[in-house]
Design a protein around this motif. Structure first.
Motif, PDB file in Angstrom:
ATOM      1  N   LEU A 143     -15.129   4.208   9.526  1.00 56.34           N
ATOM      2  CA  LEU A 143     -13.501   4.479   9.747  1.00 56.34           C
ATOM      3  C   LEU A 143     -13.357   6.156   9.331  1.00 56.34           C
ATOM      4  N   PRO A 144     -12.963   6.543  10.667  1.00 53.69           N
ATOM      5  CA  PRO A 144     -12.780   8.093  10.184  1.00 53.69           C
ATOM      6  C   PRO A 144     -11.649   8.633   8.907  1.00 53.69           C
ATOM      7  N   ALA A 145     -11.701   9.355   8.274  1.00 50.25           N
ATOM      8  CA  ALA A 145     -10.715   9.784   7.711  1.00 50.25           C
ATOM      9  C   ALA A 145      -9.613  10.418   8.219  1.00 50.25           C
ATOM     10  N   GLY A 146      -9.302  11.055   9.510  1.00 51.96           N
ATOM     11  CA  GLY A 146      -8.969  11.308  10.148  1.00 51.96           C
ATOM     12  C   GLY A 146      -8.103  10.425  10.291  1.00 51.96           C
ATOM     13  N   ILE A 147      -8.408   9.445  11.071  1.00 48.97           N
ATOM     14  CA  ILE A 147      -7.193   8.146  11.475  1.00 48.97           C
ATOM     15  C   ILE A 147      -6.095   7.765  10.710  1.00 48.97           C
ATOM     16  N   MET A 148      -6.805   7.802   8.791  1.00 51.53           N
ATOM     17  CA  MET A 148      -6.222   7.054   8.070  1.00 51.53           C
ATOM     18  C   MET A 148      -4.857   8.653   7.908  1.00 51.53           C
ATOM     19  N   TYR A 149      -5.165   9.728   7.916  1.00 51.80           N
ATOM     20  CA  TYR A 149      -4.714  10.604   8.080  1.00 51.80           C
ATOM     21  C   TYR A 149      -3.392  10.490   9.126  1.00 51.80           C
ATOM     22  N   PHE A 150      -3.822  11.029  10.317  1.00 55.28           N
ATOM     23  CA  PHE A 150      -3.210  10.492  11.975  1.00 55.28           C
ATOM     24  C   PHE A 150      -1.764   9.195  10.956  1.00 55.28           C
ATOM     25  N   ILE A 151      -2.389   7.604  10.385  1.00 57.97           N
ATOM     26  CA  ILE A 151      -1.218   7.194  10.472  1.00 57.97           C
ATOM     27  C   ILE A 151      -0.209   7.755   9.310  1.00 57.97           C
ATOM     28  N   LEU A 152      -0.600   8.318   8.611  1.00 56.70           N
ATOM     29  CA  LEU A 152      -0.235   8.977   6.821  1.00 56.70           C
ATOM     30  C   LEU A 152       0.713  10.077   7.581  1.00 56.70           C
ATOM     31  N   VAL A 153       0.708  10.815   8.239  1.00 55.00           N
ATOM     32  CA  VAL A 153       1.488  11.955   9.033  1.00 55.00           C
ATOM     33  C   VAL A 153       2.475  11.164  10.460  1.00 55.00           C
ATOM     34  N   GLN A 154       2.296  10.458  10.808  1.00 61.72           N
ATOM     35  CA  GLN A 154       2.944   9.636  11.975  1.00 61.72           C
ATOM     36  C   GLN A 154       4.132   9.021  11.556  1.00 61.72           C
ATOM     37  N   ILE A 155       4.039   8.062  10.487  1.00 62.34           N
ATOM     38  CA  ILE A 155       5.556   7.474   9.545  1.00 62.34           C
ATOM     39  C   ILE A 155       6.532   8.290   9.651  1.00 62.34           C
ATOM     40  N   PRO A 156       6.589   9.797   9.114  1.00 62.78           N
ATOM     41  CA  PRO A 156       7.911  10.073   9.047  1.00 62.78           C
ATOM     42  C   PRO A 156       8.740  10.602  10.948  1.00 62.78           C
TER      43      PRO A 156
END
Length: 444
Positions: free
Chosen positions: A264-277
């Motif tokens: 599971l690439p870390a970039g996916i988790m970054y995407f999830i965190l960034v898209q919340i706001p």
């Protein structure tokens, strides 16, 4: 390196000659493979901003060719051929510096050879003192590892299988203290050395360390001993043997269980965190003005269902992550993104406007017809002040207010003889959007 032609500073060779004389990997390729390798070397040099910090003289083409060829060799069968994270290559006497762009200090990486060779020494027969390895393999492997650890590499399989390789090294190679608490990344520090050995003496590596050889072969997607007719690309050989069309190396090599642990690439988790706001902002500024709509949610469910299959195909099947991780990815990643995009488009693209007269006689009743009570406030677009009732033959408009300050003063005039119109419009996905009130009041 004993089979290489000794460097002659008076010999002005072509780039293809340099490749043939000094890159054993290049010499072992087929004619079409040689052309492809040469083409990639030229494209690599053209796409990078080289800067020399010593007097390179007429050897500039030679040094650039060696630097490019070592990178092309390591990335020959990978998706990230040119290591696109770096566009600047600084060449020093004792090392290479990579950066995102010339003049930028951040995201900088030094590829410093441990034996601290100088290019002048290297050119004297192309032999690093006490080290017979080809120039650049160690350095470019380090670059690949660093980018993989940052999840900043285009080749998802390499990023995932690098961790598998480290786990294998932990079990196979007694290169550090056998402490279970030692981070697995420390074993990755040995990978550049193994890759040098992999290219220089594949027979010896396979004989003495067959398991680590197999892991390295899978990691680089290269088979130097048994796949020459395919220009060394291991997955092409496997595809032909298994007679399948899939290019997914996870499936081709049958390493789903090994890769899923890390895939599971870390970039996916970054995407999830960034898209919340972003999702919160879109809801608060747009979606909170939207009424419930069966057509909107019908379209949402249909697109989300298609998204389920897309996530399953691209992450569960293609990347080999677990089913649970795929579901989490879908719920936390795709649904909020889809929800926000659909609401944004529905809000910004009106299809049909509507006007409805409401039985409102007091100012505080305006909030009863809003989509989200408590999260939205009444928005009055216009107040029309008349001197008579609508049905009166002497009906006349005395004033029209659109400025918020004037509206705020006029709204208290709202009474039983007033007329309140609810203006809405239907967006592109069928949801009705609140578009403000128009209030007509009588001035006594």
């Amino acid at each position: 390196m004993s089979d290489l032609i000794k460097y002659d500073p008076t010999y002005n060779a072509s780039q293809a000659t340099y490749l043939y004389n000094y890159v054993a990997f290049y010499r072992g390729l087929s004619e079409s493979g040689k052309k492809k390798f040469h083409r990639r070397v030229k494209k690599f040099i053209a796409s990078k901003d080289f800067q020399f910090f010593f007097d390179v003289g007429k050897e500039e083409l030679l040094v650039k060719t060696l630097v490019a060829a070592s990178c092309m060799q390591v990335t020959w069968a990978l998706d990230d051929i040119y290591i696109g994270s770096f566009s600047y290559v600084g060449i020093y006497e004792n090392g290479i510096q990579l950066k995102k762009a010339k003049g930028k200090s951040y995201n900088s990486m030094w590829l410093d050879n441990k034996v601290r060779f100088a290019w002048s020494t290297v050119k004297d027969g192309f032999v690093v003192p006490d080290d017979g390895h080809q120039i650049g393999l160690f350095e470019w492997t380090r670059a690949l590892i660093m980018q993989a650890k940052k999840d900043n590499i285009l080749d998802d399989f390499f990023a995932a299988y690098y961790r598998v390789w480290c786990e294998a090294a932990k079990d196979i190679m007694y290169v550090v203290d056998e402490d279970e608490e030692v981070p697995v990344e420390l074993y990755g520090a040995k990978l550049p050395i193994i890759i040098q050995h992999f290219f220089e003496e594949p027979e010896e590596l396979k004989k003495n360390h067959p398991e680590i050889y197999e892991h390295t072969k899978i990691l680089l997607n290269l088979d130097l001993l048994e796949a020459k007719e395919y220009d060394y690309v291991y997955s092409k050989k496997i595809r032909k043997e298994k007679n399948i069309r899939s290019k997914n190396r996870v499936l081709l090599f049958g390493v789903q269980d090994k890769v899923r642990k890390f895939a599971l690439p870390a970039g996916i988790m970054y995407f999830i965190l960034v898209q919340i706001p972003v999702v919160v902002f879109i809801w608060f500024s747009m979606a909170r003005w939207t009424y419930f709509s069966f057509s909107f949610w019908g379209a949402f469910i249909a697109i989300a269902a298609a998204g389920i299959f897309a996530v399953r195909r691209n992450y569960y099947v293609k990347r080999g992550i677990t089913r649970a991780a795929s579901i989490i990815l879908f719920i936390l990643g795709l649904i909020p993104s889809l929800y926000s995009v659909m609401h944004m488009l529905n809000y910004l693209i009106p299809v049909e406007h509507h006007v409805k007269v409401l039985p409102i006689t007091e100012q505080n009743q305006l909030s009863n017809y809003l989509p989200w009570t408590g999260f939205t406030v009444p928005h009055v677009n216009k107040v029309i002040v008349t001197t008579r009732d609508f049905m009166d033959s002497e009906y006349k408009i005395s004033a029209v207010y659109t400025h918020p300050a004037d509206i705020q003063v006029s709204i208290p005039l709202l009474n039983k003889k007033s007329v309140v119109e609810l203006h809405t419009y239907t967006g592109i996905f069928g949801a009705r959007v609140f578009d403000g009130y128009v209030v007509t009041v009588r001035k006594n």
